[in-house]
Design a protein around this motif. Structure first.
Motif, PDB file in Angstrom:
ATOM      1  N   GLN A  94     -10.729   1.125  10.894  1.00  0.00           N
ATOM      2  CA  GLN A  94     -10.407   2.529  11.182  1.00  0.00           C
ATOM      3  C   GLN A  94     -10.630   3.415   9.958  1.00  0.00           C
ATOM      4  O   GLN A  94     -10.344   4.606   9.991  1.00  0.00           O
ATOM      5  CB  GLN A  94      -8.950   2.660  11.639  1.00  0.00           C
ATOM      6  N   GLY A  95     -11.089   2.830   8.864  1.00  0.00           N
ATOM      7  CA  GLY A  95     -11.400   3.603   7.663  1.00  0.00           C
ATOM      8  C   GLY A  95     -10.310   3.628   6.608  1.00  0.00           C
ATOM      9  O   GLY A  95     -10.411   4.374   5.633  1.00  0.00           O
ATOM     10  N   CYS A  96      -9.274   2.820   6.774  1.00  0.00           N
ATOM     11  CA  CYS A  96      -8.188   2.787   5.789  1.00  0.00           C
ATOM     12  C   CYS A  96      -8.593   1.959   4.570  1.00  0.00           C
ATOM     13  O   CYS A  96      -9.419   1.055   4.657  1.00  0.00           O
ATOM     14  CB  CYS A  96      -6.926   2.178   6.413  1.00  0.00           C
ATOM     15  N   VAL A  97      -7.973   2.285   3.440  1.00  0.00           N
ATOM     16  CA  VAL A  97      -8.199   1.572   2.189  1.00  0.00           C
ATOM     17  C   VAL A  97      -6.879   0.935   1.781  1.00  0.00           C
ATOM     18  O   VAL A  97      -5.840   1.609   1.733  1.00  0.00           O
ATOM     19  CB  VAL A  97      -8.697   2.542   1.094  1.00  0.00           C
ATOM     20  N   LEU A  98      -6.912  -0.347   1.459  1.00  0.00           N
ATOM     21  CA  LEU A  98      -5.701  -1.069   1.092  1.00  0.00           C
ATOM     22  C   LEU A  98      -5.227  -0.683  -0.295  1.00  0.00           C
ATOM     23  O   LEU A  98      -5.994  -0.707  -1.255  1.00  0.00           O
ATOM     24  CB  LEU A  98      -5.951  -2.580   1.146  1.00  0.00           C
ATOM     25  N   ILE A  99      -3.943  -0.335  -0.399  1.00  0.00           N
ATOM     26  CA  ILE A  99      -3.316  -0.057  -1.690  1.00  0.00           C
ATOM     27  C   ILE A  99      -2.484  -1.260  -2.116  1.00  0.00           C
ATOM     28  O   ILE A  99      -2.547  -1.696  -3.257  1.00  0.00           O
ATOM     29  CB  ILE A  99      -2.433   1.201  -1.613  1.00  0.00           C
ATOM     30  N   ALA A 100      -1.678  -1.803  -1.190  1.00  0.00           N
ATOM     31  CA  ALA A 100      -0.817  -2.943  -1.515  1.00  0.00           C
ATOM     32  C   ALA A 100      -0.488  -3.717  -0.243  1.00  0.00           C
ATOM     33  O   ALA A 100      -0.496  -3.167   0.856  1.00  0.00           O
ATOM     34  CB  ALA A 100       0.474  -2.479  -2.178  1.00  0.00           C
ATOM     35  N   ARG A 101      -0.199  -4.980  -0.457  1.00  0.00           N
ATOM     36  CA  ARG A 101       0.194  -5.850   0.652  1.00  0.00           C
ATOM     37  C   ARG A 101       1.465  -6.583   0.239  1.00  0.00           C
ATOM     38  O   ARG A 101       1.580  -7.058  -0.879  1.00  0.00           O
ATOM     39  CB  ARG A 101      -0.929  -6.845   0.943  1.00  0.00           C
ATOM     40  N   ASP A 141       4.912  -4.299   4.565  1.00  0.00           N
ATOM     41  CA  ASP A 141       3.826  -5.234   4.841  1.00  0.00           C
ATOM     42  C   ASP A 141       2.499  -4.746   4.275  1.00  0.00           C
ATOM     43  O   ASP A 141       1.810  -5.482   3.568  1.00  0.00           O
ATOM     44  CB  ASP A 141       3.688  -5.480   6.341  1.00  0.00           C
ATOM     45  N   LEU A 142       2.119  -3.522   4.603  1.00  0.00           N
ATOM     46  CA  LEU A 142       0.851  -2.960   4.126  1.00  0.00           C
ATOM     47  C   LEU A 142       1.067  -1.512   3.691  1.00  0.00           C
ATOM     48  O   LEU A 142       1.791  -0.765   4.352  1.00  0.00           O
ATOM     49  CB  LEU A 142      -0.206  -2.970   5.236  1.00  0.00           C
ATOM     50  N   ILE A 143       0.450  -1.153   2.597  1.00  0.00           N
ATOM     51  CA  ILE A 143       0.393   0.247   2.188  1.00  0.00           C
ATOM     52  C   ILE A 143      -1.088   0.578   2.110  1.00  0.00           C
ATOM     53  O   ILE A 143      -1.848  -0.101   1.414  1.00  0.00           O
ATOM     54  CB  ILE A 143       1.081   0.490   0.835  1.00  0.00           C
TER      55      ILE A 143
END
Length: 115
Positions: free
Chosen positions: A22-29, A39-41
């Motif tokens: 969906q175009g999101c970028v992972l910052i932290a898990r 869980d996810l940022i």
């Protein structure tokens, strides 16, 4: 490793794959703080999104959505606030979302679960 833990990790992996598409970028898990875990940022456009992932094998007992109790929601809000303060983002646009996965169904992304 417990079965529930493996399923939880698999659910988080599926949720992250879905959000990435969906175009999101992972910052932290699995970000931890004194109030709990997020869980996810992810970053979605200019929005910091805190994501709770809930996986259930089936919809018995209400399904994945019913596992976010008012107490859990409060912990998530406090954790998100802590993250924002710790990273100097107190005025940054953000929201709290959930990804629900039930059995082999596609993930369901519910945005702004705090209303």
């Amino acid at each position: 490793m417990r079965l529930n833990h493996r399923q939880g990790v698999a659910g988080e992996d599926a949720a992250w794959s879905f959000l990435k598409a969906q175009g999101c970028v992972l910052i932290a898990r699995n970000w931890h703080c004194p109030f709990g875990e997020i869980d996810l940022i992810v970053k979605n456009s200019n929005m910091t999104v805190f994501v709770e992932v809930k996986y259930r094998n089936n919809r018995r007992f209400g399904g994945a959505a019913y596992s976010i109790t008012p107490a859990k929601l409060m912990k998530l809000q406090k954790s998100a606030e802590h993250y924002l303060q710790k990273h100097g983002l107190s005025h940054a646009p953000c929201r709290l979302d959930a990804i629900f996965i039930e059995g082999n169904e596609a993930p369901k992304w519910v945005q702004n679960i705090t209303g």
